[in-house]
Design an enzyme around this catalytic site. Sequence first.
Site, PDB file in Angstrom:
ATOM      1  N   VAL A   1       3.892  -5.875  22.991  1.00 38.39           N
ATOM      2  CA  VAL A   1       3.539  -5.488  22.068  1.00 38.39           C
ATOM      3  C   VAL A   1       2.047  -5.973  21.196  1.00 38.39           C
ATOM      4  O   VAL A   1       1.591  -5.212  20.331  1.00 38.39           O
ATOM      5  CB  VAL A   1       4.478  -6.365  20.886  1.00 38.39           C
ATOM      6  CG1 VAL A   1       4.070  -6.062  18.632  1.00 38.39           C
ATOM      7  CG2 VAL A   1       6.312  -6.325  21.339  1.00 38.39           C
ATOM      8  N   CYS A   2       1.691  -7.365  21.763  1.00 38.70           N
ATOM      9  CA  CYS A   2       0.263  -6.996  22.120  1.00 38.70           C
ATOM     10  C   CYS A   2      -0.453  -6.747  22.513  1.00 38.70           C
ATOM     11  O   CYS A   2      -1.818  -6.201  21.713  1.00 38.70           O
ATOM     12  CB  CYS A   2      -0.075  -9.303  22.370  1.00 38.70           C
ATOM     13  SG  CYS A   2       1.019 -10.052  21.529  1.00 38.70           S
ATOM     14  N   THR A   3      -0.401  -5.935  23.107  1.00 43.22           N
ATOM     15  CA  THR A   3      -1.286  -4.825  23.998  1.00 43.22           C
ATOM     16  C   THR A   3      -1.115  -3.815  22.472  1.00 43.22           C
ATOM     17  O   THR A   3      -2.744  -2.681  22.749  1.00 43.22           O
ATOM     18  CB  THR A   3      -0.378  -4.345  25.387  1.00 43.22           C
ATOM     19  OG1 THR A   3      -0.374  -5.637  26.218  1.00 43.22           O
ATOM     20  CG2 THR A   3      -1.464  -3.349  25.930  1.00 43.22           C
TER      21      THR A   3
ATOM     22  N   LEU B   1      -3.860  -4.506  19.730  1.00 40.80           N
ATOM     23  CA  LEU B   1      -5.135  -4.757  19.552  1.00 40.80           C
ATOM     24  C   LEU B   1      -5.639  -3.674  20.388  1.00 40.80           C
ATOM     25  O   LEU B   1      -6.327  -3.905  19.675  1.00 40.80           O
ATOM     26  CB  LEU B   1      -5.176  -6.038  20.947  1.00 40.80           C
ATOM     27  CG  LEU B   1      -5.434  -7.134  19.927  1.00 40.80           C
ATOM     28  CD1 LEU B   1      -4.109  -7.897  19.570  1.00 40.80           C
ATOM     29  CD2 LEU B   1      -5.844  -8.510  21.399  1.00 40.80           C
TER      30      LEU B   1
END
Length: 279
Positions: free
Chosen positions: A104-106, A109
Amino acid sequence: MDGHGDGGGQHDSQRYSRRRGCHETNLQCLRLDTFALQQLISFFFVSAPSAKAAQSFVAMPGLTIGDTVPNLELDSTHGKIRIHDFVGDTYVILFSHPGDFTPVCTTELAAMAGYAKEFDKRGVKLLGISCDDVQSHKDWIKDIEAYKPGNRVTYPIMADPSREAIKQLNMVDPDEKDSNGGHLPSRALHIVGPDKKVKLSFLYPSCVGRNMDEVVRAVDALQTAAKHAVATPVNWKPGERVVIPPGVSDDEAKEKFPQGFDTADLPSGKGYLRFTKVG
């Protein structure tokens, strides 16, 4: 004589019982008075500080809207960064992510990188943070940019391996921990104004990715409200009508908004819902 003596004995016994009852009652009263005194002492010497603690307890925990963001200095992918210097006289989106090399973070960002130009148009800078070290951030950026070709990560990402900064920034996820039991950052996002104060905050759990369109909309709403001293209604978007705050009288509104305003006709008859257009 015996009868009289027996009667006198009964009277003596009754008088003794009454006297004993009075002594017991007085003793109980003394105990109650002592307890009351203890309660008074407890109130003035114990409860007073506790009352202050209670006040701080009911207050919003950690960094929140209206607070000055801590002037922390941290390593980042762009070198040392002191937050107040980075903010300068602009708006900054200060956001955290739970961890590098996570799905999810990928996506988040990469989206931040894709929206960078939109934020730049509005004079807004981006500043990320997580508990991973700087080298991890730099290695991970390659994956982010490969996932969304063309979305270059030009904004800095700070490193907080000690987890002290995320505590001060109110970005700790109470439920998510790493393999060593250390707390991880939540998906927190603070919009910080030129005065270094938090203007708006979003807080998401690790399983829910942020909506970047809503972040852009929130920035537009904050900047419009600050520039024109108005408020924005539900689902507002740039170009739509804004709301005149209730503290502004109709006479003041006529001077402040010469373009005019509309007052909603409500059953209460109160003219508090007023709309106008601003440039």
